[in-house]
Motif scaffolding. Sequence first.
Motif, short mmCIF file in Angstrom:
data_model
loop_
_atom_site.label_atom_id
_atom_site.label_comp_id
_atom_site.label_asym_id
_atom_site.label_seq_id
_atom_site.Cartn_x
_atom_site.Cartn_y
_atom_site.Cartn_z
N LEU A 195 -67.85 67.85 6.61
CA LEU A 195 -66.84 68.16 5.59
C LEU A 195 -66.89 67.14 4.46
CD1 LEU A 195 -64.36 69.69 4.57
CD2 LEU A 195 -62.94 68.25 6.05
N GLN A 196 -67.03 65.88 4.80
CA GLN A 196 -67.10 64.83 3.78
C GLN A 196 -68.28 65.05 2.85
OE1 GLN A 196 -67.17 60.86 5.35
NE2 GLN A 196 -67.73 59.92 3.40
N HIS A 197 -69.45 65.33 3.42
CA HIS A 197 -70.64 65.55 2.59
C HIS A 197 -70.49 66.81 1.75
CE1 HIS A 197 -73.31 63.00 5.49
NE2 HIS A 197 -72.48 62.27 4.77
N ALA A 198 -69.85 67.85 2.32
CA ALA A 198 -69.67 69.10 1.57
C ALA A 198 -68.76 68.87 0.37
CB ALA A 198 -69.08 70.17 2.50
N VAL A 199 -67.69 68.10 0.54
CA VAL A 199 -66.78 67.82 -0.57
C VAL A 199 -67.50 67.00 -1.64
CG1 VAL A 199 -64.67 66.64 -1.27
CG2 VAL A 199 -64.71 67.97 0.85
N GLU A 200 -68.24 65.99 -1.23
CA GLU A 200 -68.97 65.17 -2.20
C GLU A 200 -69.94 66.02 -3.01
OE1 GLU A 200 -71.68 61.09 -2.42
OE2 GLU A 200 -71.37 62.09 -0.51
N ARG A 201 -70.69 66.88 -2.32
CA ARG A 201 -71.65 67.74 -3.00
C ARG A 201 -70.96 68.68 -3.98
NH1 ARG A 201 -74.02 69.25 1.45
NH2 ARG A 201 -72.82 71.13 1.74
N ALA A 202 -69.81 69.24 -3.55
CA ALA A 202 -69.09 70.18 -4.40
C ALA A 202 -68.55 69.50 -5.65
CB ALA A 202 -67.95 70.83 -3.60
N VAL A 203 -68.02 68.29 -5.49
CA VAL A 203 -67.47 67.56 -6.64
C VAL A 203 -68.58 67.26 -7.65
CG1 VAL A 203 -66.46 65.35 -7.35
CG2 VAL A 203 -65.52 66.57 -5.39
N ILE A 204 -69.75 66.93 -7.16
CA ILE A 204 -70.87 66.62 -8.06
C ILE A 204 -71.32 67.86 -8.82
CG2 ILE A 204 -73.31 65.94 -8.12
CD1 ILE A 204 -72.75 64.10 -5.76
N LEU A 205 -71.39 69.00 -8.13
CA LEU A 205 -72.03 70.18 -8.71
C LEU A 205 -71.09 71.06 -9.52
CD1 LEU A 205 -74.32 71.30 -5.74
CD2 LEU A 205 -74.98 70.12 -7.83
N THR A 206 -69.80 71.03 -9.24
CA THR A 206 -68.90 71.96 -9.90
C THR A 206 -68.75 71.66 -11.39
OG1 THR A 206 -66.72 73.02 -9.79
CG2 THR A 206 -66.79 70.63 -9.49
N GLY A 207 -68.53 72.71 -12.14
CA GLY A 207 -68.22 72.55 -13.56
C GLY A 207 -66.80 72.94 -13.85
N GLU A 208 -66.02 73.22 -12.81
CA GLU A 208 -64.65 73.69 -12.97
C GLU A 208 -63.66 72.60 -12.54
OE1 GLU A 208 -64.25 76.51 -14.43
OE2 GLU A 208 -66.39 77.01 -14.36
N SER A 209 -62.39 72.84 -12.85
CA SER A 209 -61.35 71.86 -12.49
C SER A 209 -60.80 72.09 -11.08
CB SER A 209 -60.20 71.94 -13.50
OG SER A 209 -59.62 73.24 -13.50
N VAL A 210 -61.06 73.27 -10.53
CA VAL A 210 -60.62 73.59 -9.17
C VAL A 210 -61.83 74.03 -8.36
CG1 VAL A 210 -59.18 75.10 -7.75
CG2 VAL A 210 -58.30 74.24 -9.93
N LEU A 211 -61.97 73.49 -7.16
CA LEU A 211 -63.11 73.86 -6.32
C LEU A 211 -62.92 75.26 -5.73
CD1 LEU A 211 -63.84 70.56 -4.34
CD2 LEU A 211 -64.95 71.41 -6.42
N GLU A 212 -63.99 76.04 -5.77
CA GLU A 212 -63.99 77.41 -5.25
C GLU A 212 -64.96 77.53 -4.08
OE1 GLU A 212 -62.03 79.75 -6.18
OE2 GLU A 212 -61.22 79.05 -8.09
N PRO A 213 -64.88 78.64 -3.31
CA PRO A 213 -65.80 78.80 -2.17
C PRO A 213 -67.26 78.66 -2.55
CG PRO A 213 -64.05 80.42 -2.03
CD PRO A 213 -63.87 79.71 -3.35
N GLY A 214 -67.64 79.14 -3.73
CA GLY A 214 -69.03 79.05 -4.15
C GLY A 214 -69.52 77.62 -4.31
N ASP A 215 -68.60 76.69 -4.60
CA ASP A 215 -68.99 75.29 -4.73
C ASP A 215 -69.39 74.70 -3.38
OD1 ASP A 215 -68.42 75.06 -7.53
OD2 ASP A 215 -66.29 75.02 -7.04
N PHE A 216 -68.86 75.26 -2.30
CA PHE A 216 -69.16 74.77 -0.95
C PHE A 216 -70.25 75.58 -0.28
CE2 PHE A 216 -65.47 72.33 -1.45
CZ PHE A 216 -65.34 71.45 -0.38
N PHE A 217 -70.14 76.89 -0.35
CA PHE A 217 -70.94 77.75 0.52
C PHE A 217 -71.99 78.58 -0.20
CE2 PHE A 217 -66.60 77.43 2.32
CZ PHE A 217 -66.91 76.62 3.39
N GLY A 218 -71.91 78.66 -1.53
CA GLY A 218 -72.80 79.57 -2.23
C GLY A 218 -74.26 79.22 -2.16
N GLY A 219 -74.60 77.93 -2.10
CA GLY A 219 -75.99 77.51 -2.18
C GLY A 219 -76.67 77.24 -0.87
#
Length: 461
Positions: free
Chosen positions: A374-398
Amino acid sequence: MARILIIDDDPDVLMAAKLLLKRHFGHVDIEKNPERIPFLVTNGRYDAILLDMNFQRDLSSGREGFFWLDRILDIDPSASVVLITAYGDVEMAVRAMKVGAKDFVLKPWQNDKLLATIRSSVGGKEDTETVDKSGTASRGGRAKAPVSGTASSFIAQSPAMRQVLDTVSRVANTDANVLILGENGTGKDLIARMIHEQSGRKAAPFVSVDVGALSESLFESELFGYVKGAFTDARDDRSGRFEEAQGGTIFLDEIGNITLPQQARLLTVLQQRQVTRLGSNKPRPIDVRLICATNANLSERITNREFRQDLLYRINTIEVHLPPLRDRPDDIVPLAEHFLNIYRKQYGRAVTGLSPALVRHLKQHRWPGNVRELQHAVERAVILTGESVLEPGDFFGGLGGGASGLVSPVSAATESMQLDDMERRMIQQAMQKYGGNITDVARELGLSRQALYRRLEKYGM
């Protein structure tokens, strides 16, 4: 009082460097086997590391040196590493500095020059030290998630984890041996530190050892120490980890993975409460609190004659069972928000929260890697997202999810390859966006220039 580590496969070089440096620095360790670097860097807390660039498998190209430099900096991004070689040139020196080395020294060195270089590297590392509000020294470089062992910092809203913390509070201020059981990634090391910090031994050392990673040949020397002349490279007396933990706590991680001969030697020490260094016949009394951890089923291993029952009795006065993340769903979202708050500050991202859809997905996912995943998933999502709110695609899409959009459990090796591919693509995109400007790319990715150079070297970019 600085601690120096010298790594070179030439015993003469090791001895010459140690004889010189030990007159000027508080502690000097030498090592000829580069395979021990991860263990030494993880446990040694060195102020400067003198690293040879060419070992027996590769006599002149320096590839091994760059490989081990990268491993050291992955473990400790603030490590001060000075590379040494007999086959250097200006191009190699520049390359070494770009990928994170503090300096570059040619063999045969001039003593004054080497001393000045080491002093400069030690000073550079000291300059990057800061002290957080709790009084814990933290070093410069890529920040890591807090690993405080205090109960107030441990996310535990679920009944299962509240029960764990209640057990910890009851046993911490005793000297009872504790065995922590749980899957990988559940936080066994944090619980061990928490027990230590709530005990009467908190002012004494907390020494952590991954005993499952110790080979037969290293097990006794690392845990129990050795005297000068005990074996070929034993040129000085050295205390083991049990002696270093005197008055405090020793944490033996992955205890279920040690061999039967190792178990027998450990059991003798625990029964007699004393250690005898290799090459000596003089026992030394020890006063330590023992905490062990494993993800193995020790009862099954006892049945299969792979683990000694008498050793289990010795180490499990109290058992603490850490539940997997899938069995503590009430903690998933608070943990995700906790890590989000850490990484948005670390990477300078304007991410404010989790979308309702993502919250539903997080609760449904099985999290085979537990809190660490979970920690690594959140870190990856924060780095990759271009939005202000994290969405499922930021975690699971790739990551190749199924119809539900969730990630199917994958092996550690597969996940590692996927993460490498994602990191490579992310760097390529940033390089294209900023026309190869290293400063801008590093800022975009939330990395230091040195960390970015290491990754460019890693991916051949």
